[in-house]
Design a protein around this motif. Structure first.
Motif, short mmCIF file in Angstrom:
data_model
loop_
_atom_site.label_atom_id
_atom_site.label_comp_id
_atom_site.label_asym_id
_atom_site.label_seq_id
_atom_site.Cartn_x
_atom_site.Cartn_y
_atom_site.Cartn_z
N THR A 39 0.84 -1.21 0.00
CA THR A 39 0.00 0.00 0.00
C THR A 39 0.87 1.25 0.00
O THR A 39 1.21 1.76 -1.06
N VAL A 40 1.28 1.70 1.18
CA VAL A 40 1.95 3.00 1.26
C VAL A 40 3.43 2.94 0.90
O VAL A 40 4.04 3.97 0.61
N LEU A 42 6.00 2.77 2.62
CA LEU A 42 6.85 3.56 3.52
C LEU A 42 6.78 2.94 4.89
O LEU A 42 5.74 2.37 5.26
N ARG A 53 -4.04 5.45 7.13
CA ARG A 53 -5.38 4.99 6.79
C ARG A 53 -5.36 4.00 5.61
O ARG A 53 -6.15 3.07 5.55
N MET A 54 -4.48 4.22 4.65
CA MET A 54 -4.45 3.37 3.46
C MET A 54 -3.55 2.14 3.61
O MET A 54 -3.53 1.29 2.73
N ASP A 79 -10.67 1.83 -1.06
CA ASP A 79 -10.19 3.01 -1.79
C ASP A 79 -8.74 2.84 -2.24
O ASP A 79 -8.27 3.55 -3.13
N GLY A 82 -9.54 1.57 -5.62
CA GLY A 82 -10.36 2.35 -6.52
C GLY A 82 -11.27 1.36 -7.25
O GLY A 82 -11.76 0.40 -6.66
N ASP A 84 -10.32 -0.48 -10.13
CA ASP A 84 -9.26 -0.59 -11.10
C ASP A 84 -8.60 -1.96 -10.96
O ASP A 84 -7.95 -2.26 -9.96
N GLN A 87 -4.78 -2.20 -10.52
CA GLN A 87 -4.38 -1.83 -9.17
C GLN A 87 -4.80 -2.89 -8.15
O GLN A 87 -4.11 -3.10 -7.15
N ASN A 90 -2.06 -5.31 -8.32
CA ASN A 90 -0.89 -4.71 -7.69
C ASN A 90 -0.99 -4.80 -6.17
O ASN A 90 -0.03 -5.18 -5.50
N LYS B 144 5.10 9.87 -2.70
CA LYS B 144 4.41 8.91 -1.84
C LYS B 144 3.63 9.66 -0.78
O LYS B 144 3.96 10.81 -0.50
N PRO B 145 2.80 8.95 -0.03
CA PRO B 145 2.30 7.60 -0.25
C PRO B 145 0.89 7.61 -0.85
O PRO B 145 0.24 8.65 -0.88
N LEU B 146 0.46 6.43 -1.28
CA LEU B 146 -0.95 6.18 -1.56
C LEU B 146 -1.77 6.68 -0.36
O LEU B 146 -1.44 6.37 0.78
N GLY B 147 -2.78 7.47 -0.64
CA GLY B 147 -3.63 8.00 0.42
C GLY B 147 -3.45 9.49 0.61
O GLY B 147 -4.35 10.18 1.09
N ASP B 171 4.34 7.07 -7.06
CA ASP B 171 4.48 5.72 -6.53
C ASP B 171 3.62 4.80 -7.40
O ASP B 171 2.58 5.21 -7.91
N GLY B 173 1.70 2.43 -6.80
CA GLY B 173 0.36 2.13 -6.30
C GLY B 173 -0.62 3.29 -6.47
O GLY B 173 -1.80 3.16 -6.16
N ALA B 175 -2.99 4.99 -8.53
CA ALA B 175 -3.71 4.66 -9.77
C ALA B 175 -4.73 5.76 -10.02
O ALA B 175 -4.37 6.89 -10.35
N GLY B 176 -6.00 5.42 -9.80
CA GLY B 176 -7.02 6.45 -9.98
C GLY B 176 -7.83 6.61 -8.71
O GLY B 176 -9.00 6.96 -8.75
N GLN B 177 -7.20 6.34 -7.55
CA GLN B 177 -7.96 6.33 -6.29
C GLN B 177 -8.57 7.70 -6.00
O GLN B 177 -8.02 8.73 -6.40
N PRO B 178 -9.69 7.66 -5.25
CA PRO B 178 -10.36 8.94 -4.93
C PRO B 178 -9.48 9.91 -4.13
O PRO B 178 -9.67 11.12 -4.22
N SER B 179 -8.48 9.39 -3.40
CA SER B 179 -7.63 10.31 -2.61
C SER B 179 -6.81 11.24 -3.49
O SER B 179 -6.50 12.37 -3.10
#
Lengths: 377, 377
Positions: A39-40, A42, A53-54, A79, A82, A84, A87, A90, B144-147, B171, B173, B175-179
């Motif tokens: 996910t992140v 990191l 959160r993610m 989320d 998404g 996708d 993803q 992934n 980074k990061p996702l989120g 990054d 990860g 993609a097209g996430q809402p965040s």
């Protein structure tokens, strides 16, 4: 924090892993690292407030009977996916594919995610209707081999249709080669099958193999549909899993999915359980039937995962149609009635060499069809 | 028949395998079965006259030092591939992925096939020109990061560009996430990097991650190009290898390829040698740089295959530009000058956590850039 089980079931994507830890490796550390890696990317100390959160959340971890094996469940905010499919792949196995000892055994899908991907557009009932077959297993044969001309492949399609096969498909190695170019092949094969249907009063479906350069896939599907095809054949790991989803969503064709390349993801202890990848992910991505190497054929899958794949293709999933299990890869014609006893009638059998070895394709198909008709309910 | 070596080199696709045979399995039978399985999918007795032409031809077979290991070379008529990357993958590893003990170590490519796929459009010289960097290794950091929100990711891109990184990328990860939706993210990040370039006089490139539903890839690439991006980032095994080839052929963007999912194909004894998949196939499919998990990081690849990947990315191949090796996956900033000593200056280093751990992204980038400038020729 103690999560509410309903929250996990309805709102989070929960993934169940079997982890194999190396010497000196801690299962806790491995599970936590996995939840971050996917996910992140990191370590926790680099995340600003709210950014965790993610990250995946380890929900449970416990030892398995086998030494060094642990069962871990990690949940993810949908989320992070998404809507996708690349993803999703992934998140499930992108980076960790490059590590070791991570087997994804099962997934609890939030209904909203299932709805986003859509699943089969025809499923078992729709494909039965297209083929005009109720109450018994379906039979499919392949037009072979790579290297034969379009005219010769069409002749074989015609013979197999005259012999009463419910479906006749391109071999999955038939792409756009000069020996039998796509458009000519599809036109000729579909014509041959239509002619046979006119003669027998049957409804055999011809399924062209949709492959080739990515930007041309939708055009090939449209050409097949215009030529009269109602179903097609696709290898999702060759053209991209989302390529199949897009074909399912827009082509109007029922799709059989081939497992080419799938073995890479089915290594012992690392990858996906066969029933998850072929039985569930292919289905969610739009396959109306999924081909898999049957036990006892040319491939080393044993009977238990094969039955598992068949089970997951047909198990109720909210809003997702059931798909046909399609045992293949060395199924012998004379063994089909016995396999129907194992898999049940909602199965589609794909035969290749077994029919070709008999020499007379039409007669070989007829004998097979007769033996299966006797199993009908 | 005794083949002419020039015929094989120039006109046939020759694939070199390392086969592991099971107890009681014959290496001859395994090699012959492989040559049929990947092409005609029929036993020889079912082939009509002339149809064996497309079957693979076992050119040589001999024992390896290790027990049960055999080296086999099988050549294929390039017409079995056509000019089609999905079918190339299928020929190489489609069905045999589902068997065991088949490792593809090397391939002799007919020049005509290489020309059909096209390879990198920028390569090392083109990417150097875009980044305005000659004579030293290039540096890339990840947003980074996702989120995180698009605004926050853009802020970080700006800081990394101000710090002098040559490339800043999404990054993989993201993609097209809402965040951080794709279009907003690309617009903001590219703006932030352009603003930083205006301030520093630099030429930092921002590379958005091109992923998401297959039919939308070309539109995303065009949007990125219109927003001012000159390069992008793609995971070929997530979007389909041919999806990357198509982006290389039509987008006008230089492409860095990410190895997400690649680990599935790099199992010991079954799959592809890492230097073949990441060093050669990704390059042939259009990557201007290929990311791989560096030795000593979070992934278990050792130094020898890493150097092998780098070598194959830069080795002369007829008509195919060389591509940057991009070591990643836990490269420490302070170790970069030492790694330059191992990989040479024609290398692009991708850093993540190592910069984030320092807290001040701009300062961390500056320190890294200074340490690498001192290695310049």
């Amino acid at each position: 924090m103690s999560p509410d089980p309903r929250d996990i079931w309805l709102r989070r994507l929960q993934v169940h892993y079997r982890l194999t830890v190396g010497p000196g490796e801690s299962p806790e550390v491995k599970a936590e690292a996995l939840a971050l890696e996917q996910t992140v990317e990191l370590p926790p100390e680099c995340l600003a407030p709210g950014e965790e959160r993610m990250a995946g959340r380890v929900e449970s971890l416990g030892p398995e009977a086998e030494e060094r094996c642990w069962r871990a469940s990690i949940s993810y905010d949908p989320d992070a996916v998404g809507e996708d499919l690349p993803q999703l792949l992934n998140l499930l196995f992108g980076n960790v594919s490059l590590q070791r000892g991570v087997l994804i055994e099962a997934i609890d899908w939030p209904p909203a995610l299932l709805a986003a991907f859509g699943g089969p557009r025809f499923g078992i009932p729709g494909l039965r209707e297209l083929a005009g077959v109720q109450g018994r297993a379906l039979l499919c044969a392949a037009a072979k081999p790579l290297g034969a001309s379009a005219a010769e492949l069409a002749r074989r399609c015609g013979l197999l249709a005259l012999g009463g096969m419910d479906l006749v498909k391109d071999d999955h190695g038939l792409a756009g080669q000069p020996s039998a170019p796509f458009h000519e092949r599809v036109r000729r094969c579909q014509e041959a099958v239509a002619r046979a249907n006119a003669e027998t009063g049957g409804a055999t479906l011809y399924l062209p193999n949709l492959t080739g350069p990515a930007p041309g896939l939708a055009e090939r599907a449209a050409f097949a549909r215009d030529a009269g095809c109602r179903a097609a054949f696709v290898s999702p790991l060759l053209v991209g899993l989302d390529g199949m989803r897009a074909l399912a969503a827009t082509s109007g064709l029922a799709l059989l999915a081939h497992p080419a390349l799938a073995g890479a993801f089915l290594q012992p202890g690392h990858g996906f359980a066969p029933e998850l990848l072929l039985g569930e992910i292919f289905r969610i991505a739009g396959a109306d039937g999924v081909i898999f190497p049957n036990a006892g054929g040319r491939f080393p899958l044993s009977e238990s995962p094969c039955l598992g794949i068949a089970g997951r293709l047909r198990v109720p999933l909210p809003g997702v149609l059931p798909a046909f299990p399609v045992p293949a890869g060395g199924v012998e014609a004379e063994a089909v009635p016995r396999w129907i006893g194992r898999y049940g009638a909602d199965t589609l059998f794909l035969l290749g060499s077994s029919l070709y070895r008999e020499g007379d394709l039409r007669r070989a198909a007829e004998r097979l069809v007769e033996s299966v008709a006797r199993t009908g309910r």
